[in-house]
Design a protein around this motif. Structure first.
Motif, PDB file in Angstrom:
ATOM      1  N   PRO A 180      -5.029 -37.462  30.157  1.00 60.61           N
ATOM      2  CA  PRO A 180      -6.312 -36.848  29.797  1.00 60.61           C
ATOM      3  C   PRO A 180      -7.072 -36.400  31.046  1.00 60.61           C
ATOM      4  CG  PRO A 180      -5.975 -38.837  28.510  1.00 60.61           C
ATOM      5  CD  PRO A 180      -4.849 -38.777  29.509  1.00 60.61           C
ATOM      6  N   GLY A 181      -7.555 -35.187  31.020  1.00 60.81           N
ATOM      7  CA  GLY A 181      -8.344 -34.675  32.139  1.00 60.81           C
ATOM      8  C   GLY A 181      -7.523 -34.055  33.246  1.00 60.81           C
ATOM      9  N   SER A 182      -6.192 -34.160  33.180  1.00 63.71           N
ATOM     10  CA  SER A 182      -5.393 -33.647  34.299  1.00 63.71           C
ATOM     11  C   SER A 182      -5.207 -32.137  34.186  1.00 63.71           C
ATOM     12  CB  SER A 182      -4.038 -34.348  34.351  1.00 63.71           C
ATOM     13  OG  SER A 182      -3.275 -34.056  33.198  1.00 63.71           O
ATOM     14  N   THR A 183      -4.930 -31.517  35.350  1.00 65.38           N
ATOM     15  CA  THR A 183      -4.774 -30.057  35.386  1.00 65.38           C
ATOM     16  C   THR A 183      -3.359 -29.700  35.814  1.00 65.38           C
ATOM     17  OG1 THR A 183      -5.354 -29.907  37.713  1.00 65.38           O
ATOM     18  CG2 THR A 183      -7.181 -29.821  36.119  1.00 65.38           C
ATOM     19  N   LEU A 184      -3.016 -28.419  35.620  1.00 65.38           N
ATOM     20  CA  LEU A 184      -1.694 -27.944  36.021  1.00 65.38           C
ATOM     21  C   LEU A 184      -1.511 -28.081  37.541  1.00 65.38           C
ATOM     22  CD1 LEU A 184       0.976 -26.609  35.259  1.00 65.38           C
ATOM     23  CD2 LEU A 184      -0.166 -24.386  35.370  1.00 65.38           C
ATOM     24  N   VAL A 224     -11.375 -39.982  24.729  1.00 66.88           N
ATOM     25  CA  VAL A 224     -10.519 -39.145  25.579  1.00 66.88           C
ATOM     26  C   VAL A 224      -9.959 -38.022  24.739  1.00 66.88           C
ATOM     27  CG1 VAL A 224      -9.815 -41.002  27.140  1.00 66.88           C
ATOM     28  CG2 VAL A 224      -8.427 -40.501  25.116  1.00 66.88           C
ATOM     29  N   ARG A 225      -9.651 -36.914  25.431  1.00 68.68           N
ATOM     30  CA  ARG A 225      -9.080 -35.781  24.725  1.00 68.68           C
ATOM     31  C   ARG A 225      -7.745 -35.418  25.347  1.00 68.68           C
ATOM     32  NH1 ARG A 225     -13.082 -31.115  24.508  1.00 68.68           N
ATOM     33  NH2 ARG A 225     -11.585 -30.246  25.978  1.00 68.68           N
ATOM     34  N   PRO A 226      -6.728 -35.175  24.514  1.00 66.86           N
ATOM     35  CA  PRO A 226      -5.449 -34.755  25.101  1.00 66.86           C
ATOM     36  C   PRO A 226      -5.643 -33.427  25.813  1.00 66.86           C
ATOM     37  CG  PRO A 226      -5.263 -35.097  22.710  1.00 66.86           C
ATOM     38  CD  PRO A 226      -6.709 -35.172  23.052  1.00 66.86           C
ATOM     39  N   VAL A 227      -4.781 -33.161  26.802  1.00 70.67           N
ATOM     40  CA  VAL A 227      -4.896 -31.850  27.462  1.00 70.67           C
ATOM     41  C   VAL A 227      -4.492 -30.784  26.445  1.00 70.67           C
ATOM     42  CG1 VAL A 227      -4.405 -32.750  29.759  1.00 70.67           C
ATOM     43  CG2 VAL A 227      -2.537 -31.860  28.369  1.00 70.67           C
ATOM     44  N   ASP A 228      -4.983 -29.621  26.669  1.00 77.54           N
ATOM     45  CA  ASP A 228      -4.700 -28.482  25.817  1.00 77.54           C
ATOM     46  C   ASP A 228      -3.182 -28.262  25.715  1.00 77.54           C
ATOM     47  OD1 ASP A 228      -6.179 -26.111  24.575  1.00 77.54           O
ATOM     48  OD2 ASP A 228      -4.531 -25.171  25.719  1.00 77.54           O
TER      49      ASP A 228
ATOM     50  N   ARG B 543     -12.039 -15.357   7.471  1.00 74.37           N
ATOM     51  CA  ARG B 543     -10.814 -15.359   8.251  1.00 74.37           C
ATOM     52  C   ARG B 543     -10.724 -16.604   9.132  1.00 74.37           C
ATOM     53  NH1 ARG B 543      -7.257 -11.505  11.613  1.00 74.37           N
ATOM     54  NH2 ARG B 543      -6.573 -12.978  13.186  1.00 74.37           N
ATOM     55  N   GLU B 544      -9.519 -17.143   9.230  1.00 71.15           N
ATOM     56  CA  GLU B 544      -9.239 -18.222  10.181  1.00 71.15           C
ATOM     57  C   GLU B 544      -7.907 -17.890  10.838  1.00 71.15           C
ATOM     58  OE1 GLU B 544     -10.749 -21.116  11.078  1.00 71.15           O
ATOM     59  OE2 GLU B 544     -12.439 -21.133   9.665  1.00 71.15           O
ATOM     60  N   THR B 545      -7.682 -18.480  12.016  1.00 73.07           N
ATOM     61  CA  THR B 545      -6.415 -18.247  12.695  1.00 73.07           C
ATOM     62  C   THR B 545      -5.755 -19.584  13.027  1.00 73.07           C
ATOM     63  OG1 THR B 545      -7.378 -16.292  13.696  1.00 73.07           O
ATOM     64  CG2 THR B 545      -5.329 -17.088  14.648  1.00 73.07           C
ATOM     65  N   ILE B 546      -4.501 -19.671  12.685  1.00 78.40           N
ATOM     66  CA  ILE B 546      -3.746 -20.873  13.065  1.00 78.40           C
ATOM     67  C   ILE B 546      -3.030 -20.553  14.368  1.00 78.40           C
ATOM     68  CG2 ILE B 546      -1.920 -22.475  12.409  1.00 78.40           C
ATOM     69  CD1 ILE B 546      -2.419 -21.669   9.509  1.00 78.40           C
ATOM     70  N   SER B 547      -3.328 -21.320  15.396  1.00 81.39           N
ATOM     71  CA  SER B 547      -2.731 -21.017  16.697  1.00 81.39           C
ATOM     72  C   SER B 547      -1.237 -21.324  16.674  1.00 81.39           C
ATOM     73  CB  SER B 547      -3.428 -21.820  17.787  1.00 81.39           C
ATOM     74  OG  SER B 547      -3.251 -23.191  17.529  1.00 81.39           O
ATOM     75  N   ALA B 548      -0.533 -20.729  17.592  1.00 80.42           N
ATOM     76  CA  ALA B 548       0.917 -20.898  17.621  1.00 80.42           C
ATOM     77  C   ALA B 548       1.300 -22.312  18.060  1.00 80.42           C
ATOM     78  CB  ALA B 548       1.530 -19.874  18.572  1.00 80.42           C
ATOM     79  N   LEU B 549       2.383 -22.791  17.500  1.00 82.03           N
ATOM     80  CA  LEU B 549       2.928 -24.077  17.932  1.00 82.03           C
ATOM     81  C   LEU B 549       3.704 -23.833  19.210  1.00 82.03           C
ATOM     82  CD1 LEU B 549       3.618 -27.074  17.381  1.00 82.03           C
ATOM     83  CD2 LEU B 549       5.639 -26.276  16.197  1.00 82.03           C
ATOM     84  N   ARG B 550       3.252 -24.454  20.289  1.00 84.78           N
ATOM     85  CA  ARG B 550       3.871 -24.175  21.579  1.00 84.78           C
ATOM     86  C   ARG B 550       4.820 -25.283  21.985  1.00 84.78           C
ATOM     87  NH1 ARG B 550       4.404 -20.233  24.261  1.00 84.78           N
ATOM     88  NH2 ARG B 550       3.277 -20.676  26.187  1.00 84.78           N
ATOM     89  N   LYS B 551       4.513 -26.501  21.547  1.00 83.70           N
ATOM     90  CA  LYS B 551       5.316 -27.612  22.049  1.00 83.70           C
ATOM     91  C   LYS B 551       5.444 -28.658  20.951  1.00 83.70           C
ATOM     92  CE  LYS B 551       5.594 -30.491  26.172  1.00 83.70           C
ATOM     93  NZ  LYS B 551       5.222 -31.809  25.661  1.00 83.70           N
ATOM     94  N   ASN B 552       6.647 -28.972  20.577  1.00 77.85           N
ATOM     95  CA  ASN B 552       6.903 -29.993  19.571  1.00 77.85           C
ATOM     96  C   ASN B 552       8.178 -30.702  19.984  1.00 77.85           C
ATOM     97  OD1 ASN B 552       6.899 -31.505  17.197  1.00 77.85           O
ATOM     98  ND2 ASN B 552       8.093 -29.965  16.093  1.00 77.85           N
TER      99      ASN B 552
END
Lengths: 393, 601
Positions: A180-184, A224-228, B543-552
């Motif tokens: 959490p909070g870390s950057t690339l 805490v929030r997971p990173v994007d 309208r709403e948008t579902i973002s793309a699944l990038r990592k699973n």
């Protein structure tokens, strides 16, 4: 790519390695401190039980095995095995070596934490037969270490490496990205600093908020929030690119090694081969049956001391389910994937008859590549491996 | 035994669900000697699994009880009735075969909505009511208070109300005496040509259709050539019998008797419940007054989750229809869901039961669309259309008047909850009619509501608003014009026909916004961005948008994780089973149903 399949032990054809284990896992639950992401059977503040635990472990081995079992790999994990003192470590290694004599060229790994190692312990490990160390560095960023609730400094890692490197050819670092909070940029720095230490093996895990851990609760409470996800995606991509450029080739979703330095023990899991497991919360897979020991330390001690086993839930899969599970595990091996011949040999099932349509589906989406002999994840498939794998079940 | 009608009594038990009807029925069988103590087990009359689970008697059944009072043996025919609001119609047809009814009221819970509704049905049918309090053995029983309630709601004399316990059997001899004394014997003409009322039918794998009848005039005999008057079909009676409670064959059934007829009838659709059986050679001049056909009020689309199971679904529906003639199905094609069926049901519970039975008995994975009602549309050209599929609603420009069905709903609730019920109805476009106090603490609140607003979760909402104490009943009122529009949903630019709904114009924007938001939660992320839009005609209103699944990807999988990680993957897989591929987007069963939840205020 030059990675090859782990050779199958054909010394006893009636007893292939997916039935009778050639690998053993031993668990040491003691820790100085419980980290925020950890959902293993680990305990802080229970060191006074260490000697009793080692006795119980010996008793458990005695109870379960009718004689020494030669193995090709041993893995002592935790918890923090190096939380034990040098004498306790020596005693532990001696017990294990008695029950599990290491075959020629065998691999014996011990997990260690920065800040717990000293020259005496390293000496005890090396002279006790250990030939590989897996060091839990996790991060070089003070902010990430705090976020992960680790209790060591970045500098402890290099100090630990300085102790290990002269005594062991093979050693590995564990890193976690997406704290959490870390950057690339911070993660790039982590990778650089890890590579600068010269490991022959690296495990890089995307942080998982496991249910019941302190981090999981804090996320639930909004602390805490997971990173994007986009950032996490970039971190993983960076990992693959950066490490392969440095000669550490990806051979599993989260594992990278110089050729020949892959963890032989972990390859056992991803081939769905059999393994022994002893100690608190340890899992084993013997003769087609999976079982797990209790994770409750007092219960474990009580049961072993009264001559009972400490086994909890048991699972035995039917042949088809086992074959599907095997396919999923084998796909984790990003370099070799699933080898059709090997799959048929180990499971008795034809891969295409079992899951042809879903393999074709993932191939057409560009997540799998199939050269006719082997099927493996593509670069884009790596990021969506669970989507690919769940379709195989 | 002679079938002298003087010694026959035909009756039903009307009660709210869970007021102990089945247990009392068993107790009647036990005390008449028809079953042994050992056989006296709960819910003897309910033999379908689903009914047992829900405690609801779905299919009417008839049992003949022989009971001796003061040296005279009587034949008492108990015609069972379902208690749930959806099966109103089946109650009325069972009552048509009776001269009397036990009005059973739980002495701990008191009068409930269906007690009132069913009692009025019985009174309207000129039945003699024998009111009885049940469960008087229980600590929480409040007999005096409840008698007061019965008096206030139905005007029945408190001194005439019996007290029984289905469980212990207390009061049951008195009940038998009251049934014989107070219910008039059947009054048919023994000499007249045969007239027997069909009040139910069921399908049996071995015998074909089994028809339940009540003989009104004349006699029906084995070997007799009979005619079904409305269907204009003739058959030969190959078997007659009664349930006592086991099947007992008889050679004939006379005036007033109740039993079953087997006549080589192949399918349920050959028989109309409410029809009259007469003698083929000397037919009666006129049929008995029948009753309404069951009306389907709720419709939904049912589609197989995998494309190649359409025929399997058809087979399963046909098989189910053999046992339940009250639901309808016809093939439907959806752009989004492919080939399936549009099915009509008596109500939400009925729909749920049919769907569960389909899945249970045929191992089909189904995708169900949001349930809806039938709309009446007057087009600009002056045609009248009845549309039970939102997809088929014409464009707004072609509609002169858009009408929807209304129902009058009675809520019987603790008086503290009046406010909550009113709020519930107001947000559902209800028109307040009246409030009647049955006691100082319990009231009947009456509303007129668009049926579409109550089919989904009104019942559940009522239960939670009243902490389980409220009950409801409804009757259909007919169509009323309203300012209605069809709201369409576009997923990734494509209209998903199966997600279209009809809403009131004034609520359209709010509902559209909630709907796309809800769909955003229910539709899984894909490897690309997915837009969800709500539109009326060509005008997008939300309208709403579902973002793309990038990592699973599961980062860690070692020895101790394998079982758990596999189970997580299996769960992902399981979720996909009930998915429908619409264009490039997979939409879950939950998403199709979430359309309705978005209707909540």
């Amino acid at each position: 790519m030059t990675v090859v399949l782990a050779p199958i032990d054909r010394s006893c054809p009636a007893d292939p390695p997916w039935i009778r284990p050639r690998a053993a896992y031993i668990h040491i639950p003691f820790c100085a401190h419980k980290c925020g992401y950890c959902d293993f059977a680990s305990l802080a503040g229970a060191d006074h039980l260490a000697n009793r635990y080692l006795d119980a472990l010996a008793a458990e081995l005695e109870l379960a095995l009718d004689g020494p079992r030669p193995v090709a790999s041993l893995f002592i994990g935790g918890g923090t095995p190096t939380r034990l003192n040098a004498d306790q470590l020596s005693r532990l290694l001696a017990t294990i070596a008695r029950w599990f004599p290491l075959l020629d060229d065998g691999e014996w790994t011990v997990e260690a934490n920065p800040g717990t190692l000293d020259p005496d312990k390293v000496d005890a490990l090396a002279s006790g037969g250990v030939n590989r160390i897996s060091l839990g560095a996790q991060s070089f960023q003070p902010s990430s270490l705090r976020a992960l609730e680790r209790n060591h400094d970045p500098d402890d890692v290099s100090r630990a490496v300085a102790l290990i490197a002269p005594r062991f050819d093979r050693w590995s670092l564990d890193l976690i990205f997406g704290a959490p909070g870390s950057t690339l940029d911070q993660w790039r720095d982590d990778l650089d600093r890890a590579l600068a230490l010269g490991p022959s093996h690296l495990s890089c895990y995307g942080l998982v908020f496991e249910k019941g851990t302190s981090l999981w609760k804090r996320r639930l409470d909004g602390l805490v929030r997971p990173v994007d996800e986009e950032v996490e995606h970039a971190m993983y991509a960076e990992t693959i690119d950066r490490l392969s450029a440095a000669g550490l080739l990806q051979y599993e979703i989260s594992n990278f090694a110089r050729p020949g330095h892959e963890s032989r023990h972990n390859l056992v899991y991803w081939a769905n081969d059999a393994y022994y497991g002893f100690g608190l919360g340890a899992a084993r897979y013997v003769a087609g049956v999976r079982s797990v020991n209790t994770r409750d330390l007092p219960a474990y001690l009580r049961r072993i001391e009264s001559g009972q086993d400490a086994t909890g839930p048991v699972e035995r899969l039917d042949p088809e389910a086992r074959a599907r599970e095997t396919a999923v595990l084998m796909l984790r091996r990003t370099a070799i994937g699933i080898d059709r011949e090997d799959f048929r040999l180990r499971t008795g099932f034809d891969l295409d008859a079992l899951c042809g349509p879903s393999l074709r589906r993932s191939c057409s989406r560009g997540w799998l590549e199939d050269d006719g002999r082997r099927v493996r994840l593509t670069r884009s498939g790596l990021f969506l491996a669970d989507t690919v794998m769940s379709d195989l079940l | 035994m002679a079938h002298d009608p003087k010694f026959i009594r035909n009756f039903s038990i009307v009660a709210h669900i869970d007021h102990g009807k089945s247990t009392l029925a068993d107790q009647l069988l036990l005390q008449s000697g028809a079953i042994s103590q050992r056989e006296f087990r709960e819910q003897l009359l309910d033999d379908m699994d689903l009914e047992r689970e829900r405690g609801i008697t779905i299919k009417a059944r008839a049992v003949s009880i022989h009971y001796t009072l003061d040296g005279q043996t009587f034949e008492l025919n108990l015609i069972d009735t379902p208690g749930h609001v959806d099966f109103h119609y089946e109650v009325s047809r069972s009552l048509a075969a009776c001269e009397g009814a036990i009005l059973l009221v739980d002495a701990t819970q008191g009068v409930q909505a269906q007690t009132v509704a069913n009692a009025y049905l019985a009174i309207a049918g000129d039945l003699a009511l024998v009111p009885a309090l049940n469960k008087i053995d229980m600590q929480a029983a409040r007999p005096e208070e409840i008698k007061e309630e019965i008096f206030n709601t139905l005007g029945l004399d408190p001194d005439e109300i019996l007290a029984v316990s289905g469980k212990t059997g207390a009061g049951v001899p008195e009940l038998f005496r009251a049934l014989i004394d107070r219910i008039p014997p059947p009054s048919g003409d023994v000499q007249a040509p045969l007239r027997a009322l069909i009040f139910d039918s069921k399908y049996d794998d071995y015998q074909g259709v089994v028809v339940y009848v009540r003989v009104v005039d004349g006699t029906i005999r084995v070997g007799q050539k009979i005619r079904l008057m409305a269907m204009e079909r003739e058959y030969e009676v190959i078997g007659l019998g009664q349930f006592r409670p086991r099947e007992v064959p008889v050679q004939e059934l006379g005036v007033g008797q109740v039993g079953f007829v087997v006549a080589n009838i192949k399918q349920l659709s050959d028989v109309r419940v409410g029809d009259t059986i007469t003698d083929a050679h000397t037919p009666a001049a006129s049929a008995l007054p029948g009753y309404q056909e069951p009306r389907q009020v709720v419709y939904c689309g049912l589609f197989p989750a995998t494309h190649n199971q359409f025929e399997d679904l058809r087979t399963a529906l046909q098989k189910l229809a053999l046992n339940d003639s009250s639901f309808t199905f016809e093939p439907e094609t959806s752009d989004a869901l492919g080939f399936g069926f549009r099915c009509g049901f008596l109500g939400m519970l009925h729909m749920e039961i049919v769907q569960q039975r389909l899945e249970r008995e045929s191992d089909l994975s189904l995708v169900q669309t949001a349930p809806n009602v039938t709309y009446e549309i007057i087009t600009r050209k002056g045609e009248t259309l009845h549309v039970s599929n939102p997809t088929r609603i014409p464009d707004a420009g072609e509609i002169e008047e858009f009408r929807e069905p209304y129902a009058r709903v009675n809520f019987l609730v603790p008086s503290d909850n009046i406010g909550a019920i009113m709020a519930l109805c107001e947000e559902r476009r209800g028109d307040y009619i009246k409030t009647d106090y049955i006691t100082p603490t319990r009231v009947i609140v009456t509303y007129e509501l668009p049926l579409a607003e109550m089919i989904y979760d009104l019942y559940d909402k009522l239960k939670s608003a009243t902490r389980g104490f409220g009950t409801m009943d409804y009757e259909l009122l007919g169509y009323r014009p309203n300012n209605l529009v069809r709201l369409d949903v576009l997923v990734a630019g494509d209209r998903v026909d199966a997600l279209s709904i009809v809403v009131h114009r004034d609520f359209a924007e709010r509902r559209g916004r909630k709907l796309v938001k809800k769909l955003k939660e229910e539709i899984d992320r894909h490897q690309f961005e997915v837009a969800i839009q709500a539109a009326i005609g060509s005008k997008v209103i939300a309208r709403e948008t579902i973002s793309a699944l990038r990592k699973n990807v599961t980062a860690k999988c070692y020895g101790g994780d394998i079982t758990r990680k596999r189970k997580l993957l299996e769960k992902q897989k399981e979720g996909k089973k009930r998915m429908k591929q619409v264009g490039n987007v997979e939409i879950s069963q939950e998403a199709f149903l979430s359309v309705l939840e978005a209707g909540e205020a």
